[in-house]
Design a protein around this motif. Sequence first.
Motif, PDB file in Angstrom:
ATOM      1  N   GLU A 133       0.828  -1.208   0.000  1.00  0.00           N
ATOM      2  CA  GLU A 133       0.000   0.000   0.000  1.00  0.00           C
ATOM      3  C   GLU A 133       0.862   1.257   0.000  1.00  0.00           C
ATOM      4  N   THR A 134       1.962   1.229   0.767  1.00  0.00           N
ATOM      5  CA  THR A 134       2.875   2.383   0.788  1.00  0.00           C
ATOM      6  C   THR A 134       3.438   2.645  -0.603  1.00  0.00           C
ATOM      7  N   THR A 135       3.809   1.579  -1.300  1.00  0.00           N
ATOM      8  CA  THR A 135       4.378   1.725  -2.639  1.00  0.00           C
ATOM      9  C   THR A 135       3.334   2.208  -3.630  1.00  0.00           C
ATOM     10  N   TRP A 136       2.156   1.625  -3.584  1.00  0.00           N
ATOM     11  CA  TRP A 136       1.105   2.021  -4.538  1.00  0.00           C
ATOM     12  C   TRP A 136       0.642   3.467  -4.283  1.00  0.00           C
ATOM     13  N   LEU A 137       0.597   3.874  -3.015  1.00  0.00           N
ATOM     14  CA  LEU A 137       0.236   5.271  -2.731  1.00  0.00           C
ATOM     15  C   LEU A 137       1.291   6.225  -3.271  1.00  0.00           C
ATOM     16  N   TRP A 138       2.557   5.847  -3.163  1.00  0.00           N
ATOM     17  CA  TRP A 138       3.615   6.698  -3.724  1.00  0.00           C
ATOM     18  C   TRP A 138       3.465   6.807  -5.234  1.00  0.00           C
ATOM     19  N   PHE A 139       3.210   5.684  -5.862  1.00  0.00           N
ATOM     20  CA  PHE A 139       3.102   5.676  -7.320  1.00  0.00           C
ATOM     21  C   PHE A 139       1.872   6.445  -7.788  1.00  0.00           C
ATOM     22  N   ASN A 140       0.802   6.451  -6.998  1.00  0.00           N
ATOM     23  CA  ASN A 140      -0.455   7.100  -7.397  1.00  0.00           C
ATOM     24  C   ASN A 140      -0.719   8.388  -6.622  1.00  0.00           C
ATOM     25  N   GLY A 141       0.281   8.888  -5.905  1.00  0.00           N
ATOM     26  CA  GLY A 141       0.103  10.099  -5.104  1.00  0.00           C
ATOM     27  C   GLY A 141      -0.250  11.309  -5.948  1.00  0.00           C
ATOM     28  N   VAL A 142      -0.886  12.274  -5.327  1.00  0.00           N
ATOM     29  CA  VAL A 142      -1.320  13.497  -6.017  1.00  0.00           C
ATOM     30  C   VAL A 142      -0.741  14.718  -5.308  1.00  0.00           C
ATOM     31  N   GLN A 143      -0.757  15.820  -6.003  1.00  0.00           N
ATOM     32  CA  GLN A 143      -0.351  17.095  -5.426  1.00  0.00           C
ATOM     33  C   GLN A 143      -1.535  17.716  -4.691  1.00  0.00           C
ATOM     34  N   THR A 144      -1.260  18.334  -3.564  1.00  0.00           N
ATOM     35  CA  THR A 144      -2.335  18.935  -2.770  1.00  0.00           C
ATOM     36  C   THR A 144      -2.439  20.445  -2.960  1.00  0.00           C
ATOM     37  N   LYS A 145      -1.432  21.031  -3.566  1.00  0.00           N
ATOM     38  CA  LYS A 145      -1.361  22.496  -3.776  1.00  0.00           C
ATOM     39  C   LYS A 145      -1.165  23.263  -2.467  1.00  0.00           C
ATOM     40  N   LEU A 146      -0.886  22.521  -1.371  1.00  0.00           N
ATOM     41  CA  LEU A 146      -0.568  23.147  -0.091  1.00  0.00           C
ATOM     42  C   LEU A 146       0.869  22.786   0.260  1.00  0.00           C
ATOM     43  N   THR A 147       1.619  23.750   0.749  1.00  0.00           N
ATOM     44  CA  THR A 147       3.031  23.507   1.062  1.00  0.00           C
ATOM     45  C   THR A 147       3.283  23.627   2.559  1.00  0.00           C
ATOM     46  N   ASP A 148       4.326  22.928   3.005  1.00  0.00           N
ATOM     47  CA  ASP A 148       4.678  23.025   4.416  1.00  0.00           C
ATOM     48  C   ASP A 148       5.426  24.330   4.666  1.00  0.00           C
ATOM     49  N   PRO A 149       5.361  24.864   5.877  1.00  0.00           N
ATOM     50  CA  PRO A 149       5.959  26.180   6.149  1.00  0.00           C
ATOM     51  C   PRO A 149       7.472  26.144   6.366  1.00  0.00           C
ATOM     52  N   GLN A 150       8.100  24.971   6.393  1.00  0.00           N
ATOM     53  CA  GLN A 150       9.536  24.905   6.642  1.00  0.00           C
ATOM     54  C   GLN A 150      10.331  24.722   5.353  1.00  0.00           C
ATOM     55  N   PHE A 151      10.025  23.718   4.577  1.00  0.00           N
ATOM     56  CA  PHE A 151      10.780  23.418   3.368  1.00  0.00           C
ATOM     57  C   PHE A 151      10.061  23.851   2.096  1.00  0.00           C
ATOM     58  N   GLY A 152       8.780  24.219   2.220  1.00  0.00           N
ATOM     59  CA  GLY A 152       8.027  24.607   1.036  1.00  0.00           C
ATOM     60  C   GLY A 152       7.667  23.434   0.149  1.00  0.00           C
ATOM     61  N   MET A 153       7.677  22.220   0.716  1.00  0.00           N
ATOM     62  CA  MET A 153       7.319  21.031  -0.048  1.00  0.00           C
ATOM     63  C   MET A 153       5.799  20.859  -0.045  1.00  0.00           C
ATOM     64  N   ASP A 154       5.283  20.343  -1.164  1.00  0.00           N
ATOM     65  CA  ASP A 154       3.863  20.030  -1.227  1.00  0.00           C
ATOM     66  C   ASP A 154       3.531  18.985  -0.162  1.00  0.00           C
ATOM     67  N   THR A 155       2.402  19.172   0.519  1.00  0.00           N
ATOM     68  CA  THR A 155       2.062  18.233   1.580  1.00  0.00           C
ATOM     69  C   THR A 155       1.848  16.820   1.052  1.00  0.00           C
ATOM     70  N   GLY A 156       1.604  16.689  -0.250  1.00  0.00           N
ATOM     71  CA  GLY A 156       1.503  15.368  -0.841  1.00  0.00           C
ATOM     72  C   GLY A 156       2.802  14.581  -0.721  1.00  0.00           C
ATOM     73  N   PHE A 157       3.938  15.275  -0.669  1.00  0.00           N
ATOM     74  CA  PHE A 157       5.219  14.602  -0.472  1.00  0.00           C
ATOM     75  C   PHE A 157       5.227  13.860   0.860  1.00  0.00           C
ATOM     76  N   TYR A 158       4.689  14.468   1.894  1.00  0.00           N
ATOM     77  CA  TYR A 158       4.677  13.851   3.221  1.00  0.00           C
ATOM     78  C   TYR A 158       3.644  12.723   3.301  1.00  0.00           C
ATOM     79  N   LEU A 159       2.523  12.885   2.610  1.00  0.00           N
ATOM     80  CA  LEU A 159       1.469  11.881   2.665  1.00  0.00           C
ATOM     81  C   LEU A 159       1.808  10.633   1.862  1.00  0.00           C
ATOM     82  N   PHE A 160       2.484  10.813   0.723  1.00  0.00           N
ATOM     83  CA  PHE A 160       2.678   9.695  -0.197  1.00  0.00           C
ATOM     84  C   PHE A 160       4.145   9.300  -0.409  1.00  0.00           C
ATOM     85  N   ALA A 161       5.008  10.284  -0.632  1.00  0.00           N
ATOM     86  CA  ALA A 161       6.387   9.965  -1.016  1.00  0.00           C
ATOM     87  C   ALA A 161       7.272   9.632   0.176  1.00  0.00           C
ATOM     88  N   MET A 162       7.202  10.418   1.224  1.00  0.00           N
ATOM     89  CA  MET A 162       8.113  10.229   2.346  1.00  0.00           C
ATOM     90  C   MET A 162       8.005   8.839   2.974  1.00  0.00           C
TER      91      MET A 162
END
Length: 962
Positions: A133-162
Motif C-alpha cells: 500500500e505504501t508503494t502504490w500510494l507513492w506511485f499514485n500520489g497526487v499534489q495537494t497544492k498546499l506547502t509546508d511552512p519549513q521546506f516549502g514542499m507540497d504536503t503530498g510529499f509527506y502523505l505519499f512519497a516520504m
Amino acid sequence: MTTTSAPTPATPSRTRRIVAISLAIIAALVVAFFIFANLYADWLWYDQLTFSSVLLTQWIARVVMFVVGFLGMAVPVWLAIQLAYRLRPVYARLSSQLDRYQEVVEPLRRLAMWGIPIFFGFFAGFATSAQWETTWLWFNGVQTKLTDPQFGMDTGFYLFAMPFYSALLGFTSAVLMVCLLVTAIVSYLYGSVRIGQRELRISKAARIQVAVLAGLYLLVQGASLWLDRYKTLVEPGDRITGPGYTGVNAIIPGQTILAIVAVVVAILFFVTAIIGRWRYPLIATGLLIVSAIVLGVGYPWVVNTFQVKPNQLALEGQFYQRNIDMTKEAYGIDGLDKIPFNATTNVEAGQLREDAATTAQIRIMDPAIISPTVRQLEQYRAYYQFKDPLDVDRYEIDGKSQDTVVSVRELNVDQLGAAASWQNSTLVYTHGYGLVAAAGNKRTTDGNPVFLERGIPAAGFLSDSEDFEPRVYFGEYSAPYSIVGAPKDAEPIELDYPSGANGAGETKTTFEGNGGPNIGSVFNRLIYALKFQSEQILFSDYLNQDSQILYDRDPSVRVQKAAPYLELDSDPYPSVVNGRVVWIIDGYTLSANYPYSTTVSLQDAITDANNTAPRFALDDINYIRNSVKATVDAYDGSVTLYAWDETDPMLQAWQKIYPSTLKPISEMSGELMSHVRYPTDLFKVQRALLGVYHVDNAQSFYQRDNAWATPNDPQTDARLQPPYYLTMQMPGQKVPAFSMFTTFIPSSEGNNSRNVLMGYLAVDSNAGGKAGVKSKEYGKLRMLEISADDTIPGPGQVQNTFNSDPVISAQINILKQGQSEVLNGNLLTLPVGGGLLYVQPVFVQASSGTQLPALQKVLVAFGDNIAFEPTLDEALDVLFQGDSGASAGDTGVEPSPGSTPTPTPTPGETPTDDYQAALEDARQAMLDRDAALKDGDLTAFAEADDRLTAAVEKLLALGTQP
C-alpha cells in the motif's frame, strides 16, 4: 581364531522411499488445495459483490512486491557470496581451525550458496509485500497544492512519497548489511580475511568488495539522514508536532551536516577500494559517530537549555502558529465559526417563544435507555433482537422533519435453544424482520415510546409504501452464514415471521435477491464445507442449483472488505431509503504524516460513555477526512460507495489504486441524502482537538489560559459525555437543522476541574434532500464561546443540583420505593432563550425480572432554576414562570395515574397521598421563595423559606430521605 565379515550397510528400501515421497506429495497437494479453497472462496465472495477488482488489485500488488523484495534481497546476497568465493585466494594459508570449518562447510557449499539468498529473499519478500500500500500510494500520489511552512514542499510529499522513501531506504540498508555479513563470513572461511598475531590481513578482492559495500551503506545512511530532515515535521515534540526553534536551528542543520559527512565518508571508502588504505575512512567513520553525538544530542541540548527555555514564547511563537494553522487544516476545523455568547441565566414568561421550533424537537426518549422497552414491546420472539443503544435518525412526515430513535429487528440464532439444529440455524432462521422507529420527542401516557413504525407484519408510515422490503438478511448481529434461495416453484422453508392469533402460525418465504456466492455445484459446496468446516453443506438435500450462501453479513465487515483503505465509523445506522432498509456507514481516510499537525490517539478521542472500547488499525493520526459514505442493503447485502469528499488527496490516490469502485456524489438519491448525517467519530476527534485549538494565536496556545476539556458523562463519571444529535437552531442559523453538539468545561489536571460551561460546539449534520447535491451548511462547525463573566453550570454541576435538591430528591426516592429503579437519561444542552437549557428525562423500571423503562418525569434547568414535572412541556412552563412560550413534543400528554409506581403501604408506612401533599407544599414554597428573592421582598422570602423547611421536615418524618 575366527573372523566374521562386517555386516552389509543397510540401504533404504526403494518401496519405503517411494511411499515417503508419495506421502509428501499428497500432503503438499492437500495443503495447496486448502490454500486454493480459501482463495477461491474469497474470489467468489468478491465476484458476487462486484468488487472482484479490489481482490485482484491486492493479489497482484502483493505478488509483485513479493517478487521485488525477494529479488531485491536474494540477487545481491547471491552475488556477494559468489564474488567472495570466486575471488578467494587459491593458495591461502589456513589455520587448522579454518581447515576444520571448511571440511564441515564444503559438502554444503552449493546448498548454502543458493539456500542463504533464498532464505533471506523469502523474508524480504514477505516483509515487502506487506508494504504494497505504501508503494502504490507513492506511485499514485497526487499534489495537494498546499506547502509546508519549513521546506516549502507540497504536503503530498509527506502523505505519499516520504513513507515510501523511508521504507525503500530501510530495505536497502538491510540488503547491504546482509551482503556485508555474508561477504565477511565467506571471506574469512576461505582465507580472504586472516586474523592473527595482532594483525588483520585482507586480500585485494575482499578489500574492494567490503569497501564498496561499506561505501554504499554509508551513502544510504546519508540519504536517510537527509530524509530525516523532513521527518521532523511529523514527529511529536514537547508542545507541538513538528520542529520548533531547536529543531529548525539545531536539529535540521545538524542532520544536513551529518548527511554530507556520511557521503564524504562513503567516498573515502570508495577510494580505499582503489588505493587500499583503510586509515582515512576508518578515522572519518569515527568522526562521523562523534559528529552524530555532538550535532544530534549535544548542540540541540545547549540551544534548548540556554536559548529556548528562557525565551520560549518569543522564539517558539512562530512555530506554535505553524502548528495551529496546519492542525486546523488537517482535521477540518479551520472553518470553525466562533460566536461570542453572553448567556443569560434569568427566566421569564415566554422566554422560549423564538425557539419554538427547537423546543418542539427536544428528544426525551433516550436511545441508550429505552432499548429494553422496545425489546419487550416489539421483539415478539426470543430469536429477535434490537441493538443497544438504539440509533438516531430523522424522517419527513407530513412535510415536517421528525427526529426518531430507530433499530432493526435482527435475528439472534443463539436464542433458538433446543431448536438450534444446523438446518434451523442455517436454512430456516435466516433473517430478521422490519425496522422500529419511535418519535424522539414524544411519549405515551404510560411513559412508553410513540411508535411511528412497528410490528410484525410491519405497520407504519414506512411500510405504507408498496415497495417496502422489511426483511433483514444483513445486519450487525446476523448469523455467521445462512443458505438461501430456491427455484420459483419450490416450497419455501425460510421462516419469514410468526403469524396468526398470538403468533400461532408461521409465514414462510424464499430469498429472491443476489446476496451471496452460488453453491449449487458440488465443487462450490466442497469449497464452503471446508471454509466453514461443516460437512452438512456438502451432504444436505435442501441445497439446490439456486442456493446461495450468505456470510460476512455485518455491514461494517462488508464495507471494510470492499474498501480496505478506509477506517470505518463505529456507529453504522439503519435507514429506509426508497423502500429498502439500508445501513449507512461513514468511512475515513487517515494519515500520520501531515506536516506540523498534532498527533491524536483515535482510541482516546473516541472512547466515551457510549463507546467504551474502540479499536483501530492506525491509532495515532494527524490527518482525517470523512471521504466516503457507504450503504449496505439489508436485504441483498449490496455495497455502494460514494466519494463524499472528492477534494481529499488520500481518496484521490486510492481511487487511482481501486478505480471504478466509488460512485460520485452526484449519483446519491435525494432520499439517501436526507438520511446522511455528520459522523460521530469525526466529531469526537474534532472536539478533542478544539479543546486546545479553538484559539487562533500562539500566545494563547502557549499560555493555555483558555484550554478546555470535554466533561465526563454525569451518569458514568469515568467516561466522557458523548455528543448527541438534535434538531435545533444555533445562533447564526436561520432555521433549525439536524445537528450534533458537545460542551466544554475548563481543562485542569487531576480532579480539580471547575464544572462550568466555557464553550458549546455544534455541527450542522443535515446534508439536505436534493439528489447529488450536498447542503452548503452541512459540516459547518459553530462554537459558542461563553463569556468568562457568565457562570453557566456545566453538565456535572447541573446533575449534582438535580441530585441534591431536597424536593427532587424526595420525589426520586418515592419513585425508587418498592421494586423500582430510577434511570437518569441523557443530559441534553440546548442554546435557547438567550441561555443554555438542560433537559434530562427520568425513567423508572423494575429493579429485577422483566425490566421495561418508562418515562415518568423530566428534569429541566436554566441558570440556577430547575423544574421536575411529568412532561417536558409542563416542566418548561414551570421553569419559565408558568408559560415558556413554546410547546414541547409531549404537549397535551396526561400521564396516567398508574404510570408512576405507587408502592403498596406496609405496616407503619404512610400512604402515598401524604407524600404527594408534602412534595407539593415544598415545590410551591420553593417557587414562592424564588419569586420573593427576585422581588427583593425579604419578609416573603423568610416566610416561604420557613414553609419549605417545614415541608422537608414532614417528608423526613414520613420516612423519605432526601
